[in-house]
Design an enzyme around this catalytic site. Structure first.
Site, short mmCIF file in Angstrom:
data_model
loop_
_atom_site.label_atom_id
_atom_site.label_comp_id
_atom_site.label_asym_id
_atom_site.label_seq_id
_atom_site.Cartn_x
_atom_site.Cartn_y
_atom_site.Cartn_z
N SER A 177 -33.35 64.65 3.35
CA SER A 177 -33.31 64.79 1.90
C SER A 177 -33.32 63.43 1.22
O SER A 177 -33.53 63.32 0.02
CB SER A 177 -32.05 65.55 1.46
N CYS A 178 -33.06 62.38 2.02
CA CYS A 178 -33.05 60.99 1.57
C CYS A 178 -32.00 60.79 0.48
O CYS A 178 -31.32 61.69 0.07
CB CYS A 178 -34.43 60.55 1.10
N GLY A 179 -31.87 59.57 0.03
CA GLY A 179 -30.89 59.28 -0.99
C GLY A 179 -31.14 57.93 -1.59
O GLY A 179 -30.71 57.64 -2.69
N CYS B 115 -34.49 56.56 -1.14
CA CYS B 115 -35.92 56.40 -0.88
C CYS B 115 -36.57 55.60 -2.00
O CYS B 115 -36.08 55.54 -3.12
CB CYS B 115 -36.60 57.76 -0.80
#
Length: 255
Positions: free
Chosen positions: A102-104, A106
């Site tokens: 879900s990244c955070g 990026c």
């Protein structure tokens, strides 16, 4: 293989049964960059498949490469390692973390492209209305698992060019951008990007960096996503469902 068969206990009202089900695969991918020597740039949690596109799109979004000409070769080293040989030293620091699906953080190297402001791309409302159903119809793994995000690139006449699925929506966008890099289509100034989830800063910044002038999602954008789309000259469309959608920035592109 992007799906895995599992046993589940299916509960219906007062009854239960053991049934087969399918879930989306998620595995770590080690991204190695090589110039004089090789080093681990990042470890990405992703759905296996289209790893070359994913890694190229990720490196582009991170600012590690500017064009496909910065890359000498891309090699698949086993199931979960991709090695990218560069033609010049790495521009950014190696990440000391795992990048989850879900990244955070990026798109940390994001800089919007001013040439988008001069883009005269236009699209009709009817084409916009048609995009979610076309996205859904072509999500083959989602049909089996119900567990993947998707990102797709459409022409302004509504023709689907590319679609990628992944457990992470950021990964799906990176795969899409990696394909554009390979085909030398950046800036992608005559296309529309449609995503299956919400429109956060990271998703929108990746699209802007690739030069995509119209970005659509079925859910809401965040405030920062709206701000950067407005500043970059990008048309941002959210809550695209059924026969309605919201235009948050640069309405002039929708006719």
């Amino acid at each position: 293989m992007q799906v895995k068969r599992v046993k589940v206990f299916k509960i219906r009202n007062e009854t239960e049964a053991v049934e087969d089900d399918f879930v989306a695969e998620e595995e770590p991918l080690e991204v190695r960059t090589c110039y004089d020597d090789c080093q681990t740039f990042a470890i990405i949690m992703r759905t296996p498949g289209n790893d070359k596109e994913l890694v190229l799109g990720f490196l582009y979004s991170e600012g590690a490469i500017d064009t496909i000409d910065d890359v000498s070769s891309v090699s698949i080293k086993g199931d979960n390692v991709v090695e990218v040989r560069l033609n010049k030293p790495l521009k950014v620091k190696v990440r000391e973390m795992i990048v989850n699906s879900s990244c955070g953080v990026c798109g940390r190297a994001f800089l919007y492209t001013l040439n988008i402001l001069k883009c005269n791309t236009r699209v009709s409302r009817d084409v916009i209305f048609s995009l979610p159903e076309k996205l859904k119809e072509n999500q083959e793994v989602f049909k089996i698992t119900g567990g993947l995000h998707a990102a797709a690139l459409f022409t302004t006449s509504g023709e689907l060019n590319y679609l990628y699925e992944d457990v992470g929506r950021h990964n799906a966008v990176d795969k899409l951008i990696g394909r554009l890099l390979l085909e030398r289509k950046i800036p992608a100034s005559n296309y529309i990007m449609q995503v299956s989830g919400r429109l956060g800063y990271e998703i929108v910044s990746k699209g802007i960096k690739a030069g995509i002038p119209i970005i659509c999602g079925i859910s809401a954008p965040t405030s920062l996503a709206v701000d950067i789309a407005e500043e970059a000259g990008v048309t941002l469309i959210g809550f695209l469902r059924g026969n309605s959608f919201n235009i948050y920035t640069h309405k002039e592109r929708v006719i």
